[in-house]
Design a protein around this motif. Structure first.
Motif, PDB file in Angstrom:
ATOM      1  N   SER A 237      -0.978  -5.205  -4.871  1.00 28.98           N
ATOM      2  CA  SER A 237      -1.095  -3.833  -4.368  1.00 28.98           C
ATOM      3  C   SER A 237      -1.141  -2.821  -5.512  1.00 28.98           C
ATOM      4  CB  SER A 237       0.084  -3.503  -3.439  1.00 28.98           C
ATOM      5  OG  SER A 237       0.047  -4.311  -2.291  1.00 28.98           O
TER       6      SER A 237
ATOM      7  N   ASN B 174      -0.901   0.632   1.034  1.00 31.92           N
ATOM      8  CA  ASN B 174      -0.913  -0.828   0.885  1.00 31.92           C
ATOM      9  C   ASN B 174       0.350  -1.328   0.190  1.00 31.92           C
ATOM     10  OD1 ASN B 174      -3.380  -1.226   2.151  1.00 31.92           O
ATOM     11  ND2 ASN B 174      -4.549  -0.974   0.264  1.00 31.92           N
TER      12      ASN B 174
ATOM     13  N   THR C 105      -7.246  -0.116  -9.614  1.00 33.60           N
ATOM     14  CA  THR C 105      -8.681  -0.278  -9.408  1.00 33.60           C
ATOM     15  C   THR C 105      -9.246   0.872  -8.589  1.00 33.60           C
ATOM     16  OG1 THR C 105      -8.410  -2.685  -9.461  1.00 33.60           O
ATOM     17  CG2 THR C 105     -10.462  -1.830  -8.542  1.00 33.60           C
ATOM     18  N   ASN C 106      -8.552   1.245  -7.522  1.00 30.96           N
ATOM     19  CA  ASN C 106      -9.022   2.352  -6.683  1.00 30.96           C
ATOM     20  C   ASN C 106      -9.036   3.668  -7.446  1.00 30.96           C
ATOM     21  OD1 ASN C 106      -9.477   0.815  -4.410  1.00 30.96           O
ATOM     22  ND2 ASN C 106      -7.454   1.158  -3.549  1.00 30.96           N
TER      23      ASN C 106
ATOM     24  N   SER D  37      -4.494  -3.121  -7.152  1.00 23.47           N
ATOM     25  CA  SER D  37      -5.447  -2.439  -6.280  1.00 23.47           C
ATOM     26  C   SER D  37      -5.361  -0.932  -6.461  1.00 23.47           C
ATOM     27  CB  SER D  37      -5.171  -2.810  -4.823  1.00 23.47           C
ATOM     28  OG  SER D  37      -6.020  -2.108  -3.959  1.00 23.47           O
ATOM     29  N   LEU D  38      -4.150  -0.421  -6.629  1.00 22.69           N
ATOM     30  CA  LEU D  38      -3.949   1.013  -6.864  1.00 22.69           C
ATOM     31  C   LEU D  38      -4.700   1.453  -8.116  1.00 22.69           C
ATOM     32  CD1 LEU D  38      -0.602   2.941  -6.614  1.00 22.69           C
ATOM     33  CD2 LEU D  38      -1.986   3.133  -8.673  1.00 22.69           C
TER      34      LEU D  38
ATOM     35  N   GLY E  12      -7.982   7.181  -3.541  1.00 26.39           N
ATOM     36  CA  GLY E  12      -7.702   5.776  -3.834  1.00 26.39           C
ATOM     37  C   GLY E  12      -6.229   5.531  -4.085  1.00 26.39           C
TER      38      GLY E  12
ATOM     39  N   SER F 268      -3.863   3.231  -1.761  1.00 22.55           N
ATOM     40  CA  SER F 268      -3.135   2.097  -2.316  1.00 22.55           C
ATOM     41  C   SER F 268      -1.633   2.197  -2.063  1.00 22.55           C
ATOM     42  CB  SER F 268      -3.401   1.993  -3.821  1.00 22.55           C
ATOM     43  OG  SER F 268      -4.757   1.718  -4.068  1.00 22.55           O
TER      44      SER F 268
END
Length: 469
Positions: A64, A262, A70-71, A67-68, A255, A259
């Motif tokens: 997660s 998530n 990347t976003n 992903s944070l 983003g 995230s």
């Protein structure tokens, strides 16, 4: 004697057949995105095969947060992409050059800042997510090393945003093929030959990301159009920065907030206090990620096609592009979701071999989320279109209220009821949030499109009067 430069083969976004252009433009992005996801997937597979379940859980628990990051990269890159696409679509070469030479130093500053934040706050973030104590030290180590790759990550994303906005989607794909192969090779070398575990796979990922960034910079230096990077021209121009950040900052925050929701879900998964459940959830999320990256490619297509056509004032083509993208992403989402569910058990076994609890957990997640990923794809296409029209704040507001609001409200209300404190209940929050977001986006798109068209037509009408004066 100078050799003649080979002309660039780029997609024409403002003229010609739409459907074939979308396919030719999107496929390289799709492959690039899948390869980018392979960085983290390769880490999970290698530690699952050559290390132990704790290592799998440790890498998976960072998903997660990764992903944070990347976003955030993609969100900030959206500002560069939209501004570049608008400038190219309107034929403003001088502005395009200024955007390119502002984007690169901005990438360096943002990347360095992210690395410092990551090194300081990796441990606290994982503790806040209730990461199990037995995997916390390994997860923290992996995340700290991963954050060291923030600078090359930002450089690559900003460079890719420039190239894709100009119609070149193949170059980023080639760089990710090279870096993906490097990542996989180094994973195996560091773990099997040097006896490393999560530190080895994290180091391999950062090294591969650095390679892709170097290749990207070299390509920009060797271009022969307005997107060429000239070192002595690198300078942050505040007027350009303001335009980039007007779109990029809300997109990055979008983003980031996305995230965070998530991360709250990851903390809810961690609340079951089972490394097997954490591992199974992480494995399923990694597999689903390939479908997500495939549908997210249409976000990039929607963003850049809309951006160029808005710059050219071609509103009819903007609407036609949206319809074609929605059709494509729905088909890809349905087929992808069905495929990963059909092969769920063998795919999960690659990550967590022999762990029946983890595999069962993964199948549960993929049943709820994978089969409904096409709704997420529709959401991504609308996000790209609205952002491509310059209304980045609108997408931020919708995400906060629809995505985060619904998920967080669900988790802190329904999910807290004992009989609904299950993985099934948790995963349903994804579906509900996607549906709410798409409904809000449909309304917002129609309003913004009509407004932009009215403003553009008014400007056209006023031009002759200006000349007469």
């Amino acid at each position: 004697m100078n050799m003649p430069h080979k002309p660039l083969r780029q997609i024409n976004m403002t003229d010609g057949p739409i459907f074939s252009s979308i396919i030719r433009y999107t496929l390289p992005i799709m492959l690039s995105s899948v390869l980018q996801l392979l960085f983290n997937a390769a880490d999970l597979v290698v530690v699952g095969r050559f290390c132990n379940d704790l290592c799998v859980g440790a890498v998976g628990a960072t998903g997660s947060v990764v992903s944070l990051i990347t976003n955030l990269f993609i969100g900030c890159g959206a500002g560069v992409a939209v501004c570049t696409a608008n400038a190219i679509g309107s034929g403003n070469k001088d502005l395009t050059e200024k955007i390119v030479h502002t984007a690169i130093p901005l990438a360096l500053i943002l990347g360095a800042s992210m690395s410092v934040i990551g090194l300081v706050f990796s441990g606290p973030m994982l503790k806040m997510m209730s990461t199990p104590a037995d995997i916390l030290p390994l997860s923290t180590l992996y995340l700290k090393i991963y954050f060291l790759g923030a600078v090359p990550n930002f450089l690559f994303e900003f460079g890719a945003a420039i190239l894709r906005a100009s119609g070149d989607t193949k170059s980023p794909m080639k760089f990710l093929i090279a870096s993906g192969a490097t990542n996989l090779a180094l994973n195996i070398i560091f773990v099997t030959l040097f006896g490393m575990d999560v530190d080895g796979v994290a180091t391999a990922t950062v090294t591969a990301q650095t390679l892709s960034a170097v290749l990207m910079v070299i390509t920009l230096l060797n271009r022969r159009d307005e997107c060429r990077l000239v070192l002595k021209k690198i300078k942050i121009r505040w007027s350009v920065l303001k335009k980039v950040m007007k779109i990029g900052l809300p997109a990055g925050l979008n983003g980031l907030i996305f995230s965070i929701s998530n991360i709250i879900i990851q903390a809810s998964v961690n609340s079951f206090d089972s490394p097997a459940i954490v591992s199974g959830n992480a494995a399923a999320a990694s597999i689903e990620g390939f479908v997500y990256m495939a549908i997210h490619a249409f976000y990039q297509t929607s963003l850049n096609f809309t951006g160029q056509n808005m710059g050219a004032g071609n509103f009819k083509r903007v609407s036609r592009v949206l319809r074609r993208n929605l059709l494509c992403v729905t088909v890809v989402g349905i087929l992808g979701g069905f495929a990963i569910n059909l092969f769920a058990s063998p795919l999960l076994s690659l990550y967590v071999p022999g762990n029946t609890v983890a595999i069962k957990t993964g199948i549960t997640r993929m049943t709820y989320i994978g089969l409904f990923y096409f709704i997420c794809g529709i959401m991504e296409v609308f996000t790209g279109a609205i952002r491509g029209m310059g209304a980045s704040l609108t997408t931020l507001f919708i995400s906060v209220s629809a995505i985060c609001g619904i998920r967080i409200m669900w988790i802190f209300t329904i999910f807290q009821i004992p009989q609904f404190h299950t993985l099934d209940s948790l995963y349903i929050s994804y579906i509900l949030s996607w549906m709410g977001c798409v409904a809000a986006q449909l309304v917002a798109y129609n309003i913004i499109n009509k407004h932009k068209k009215r403003v553009y037509n008014q400007r056209i009408k006023e031009r002759p009067k200006t000349f007469e004066k």
